[in-house]
Design an enzyme around this catalytic site. Sequence first.
Site, mmCIF file in Angstrom:
data_model
loop_
_atom_site.group_PDB
_atom_site.id
_atom_site.type_symbol
_atom_site.label_atom_id
_atom_site.label_comp_id
_atom_site.label_asym_id
_atom_site.label_seq_id
_atom_site.Cartn_x
_atom_site.Cartn_y
_atom_site.Cartn_z
ATOM 1 N N HIS A 122 21.910 -10.036 71.410
ATOM 2 C CA HIS A 122 21.884 -8.566 71.415
ATOM 3 C C HIS A 122 20.484 -7.998 71.695
ATOM 4 C CE1 HIS A 122 25.984 -8.397 70.139
ATOM 5 N NE2 HIS A 122 25.754 -8.932 68.957
ATOM 6 N N HIS A 161 31.270 -10.295 69.683
ATOM 7 C CA HIS A 161 30.552 -9.088 70.091
ATOM 8 C C HIS A 161 29.955 -9.302 71.488
ATOM 9 C CE1 HIS A 161 30.403 -9.063 65.621
ATOM 10 N NE2 HIS A 161 30.694 -7.781 65.803
ATOM 11 N N ASP A 242 32.397 -15.893 65.536
ATOM 12 C CA ASP A 242 32.946 -14.760 64.806
ATOM 13 C C ASP A 242 34.233 -14.209 65.410
ATOM 14 O OD1 ASP A 242 31.324 -14.049 66.925
ATOM 15 O OD2 ASP A 242 30.107 -12.629 65.801
#
Length: 307
Positions: A122, A161, A242
């Site tokens: 990220h 994500h 995740d």
Amino acid sequence: MTTALFTHADALDHVTPEGHPERVARIEHLLHALAGLEIDRRSAPEADEAHLRLCHPQRYIDRIRAGIPASGQHQLDADTWLSPGSFRAASRAAGAAVAAVDAVMDGEVANAFCAMRPPGHHAETETPMGFCLFGNVAIAAKHALNAHGAERVAVVDFDVHHGNGTQDLLWNESRTFFIGSHQMPLWPGTGNADERGAHDNVQNLPLPPGSGGAEMRAAWGPALTRLRAYNPDLLIISAGFDAHQDDPLAQLEWSVDDFRWITRALCDLAADTCGGRVVSCLEGGYDLAALSASGKAHVEVLMEAGQ
């Protein structure tokens, strides 16, 4: 040939506030799960600043270092924190990825897994976010291009994500192909299928909440075909766990077998295109049991492929 595991105790010195999902226990539990494997264990070195500058300007590196507190924690944004050991831990997370590329590209090992934190996918060019400080896999990709003469590097991300940081750092790099699946809608809100990169070098595979293994395989099938046609010289994986059905931060329904499937598919592809050269770096995964089981399955497949 064998599989290398890069890690270092400094990963435990990046301390987040109590209750934060990206916590020291993630590495402790994952390494415990990997303890019985016969793997080539290597110490993760600190990255040279020249390596960090492959993706981040010096002023950003200096800003992160200047934010390190003498004690306690310093908050960078709603999710991202610094503690006294954070810069060293983040430097070793990037350094592990660089060292793994060196080991794989030099033929010392067949493939490698970097069990370090904080994660990196990220972190944008000048923006830390989403628990991440430096763009570990993007740094590794550019190192492979610049130091090892790779002409095409593929970066694959199956974290739940979207890897907005990796996408940002490689958007204008024509010698890379970034492809990833992720839940959508979900933080950080990027990763639409129409985000293609400056050189048509980005492919996003958004998955709706509730998607399980069948939906994952359906999305990845054509993407793997395109990745095979890309014919990379090296495959780098952002290995987030995740998307597991037990993870508290998202709503995908993957199982341990799904992580095993995608890892095997990527290793098979690498065997056919780039001599099996794979470097994998830990990203997310916040249910400790799911992280441990999925991470172990991932590494076991790497080891099978590296034999």
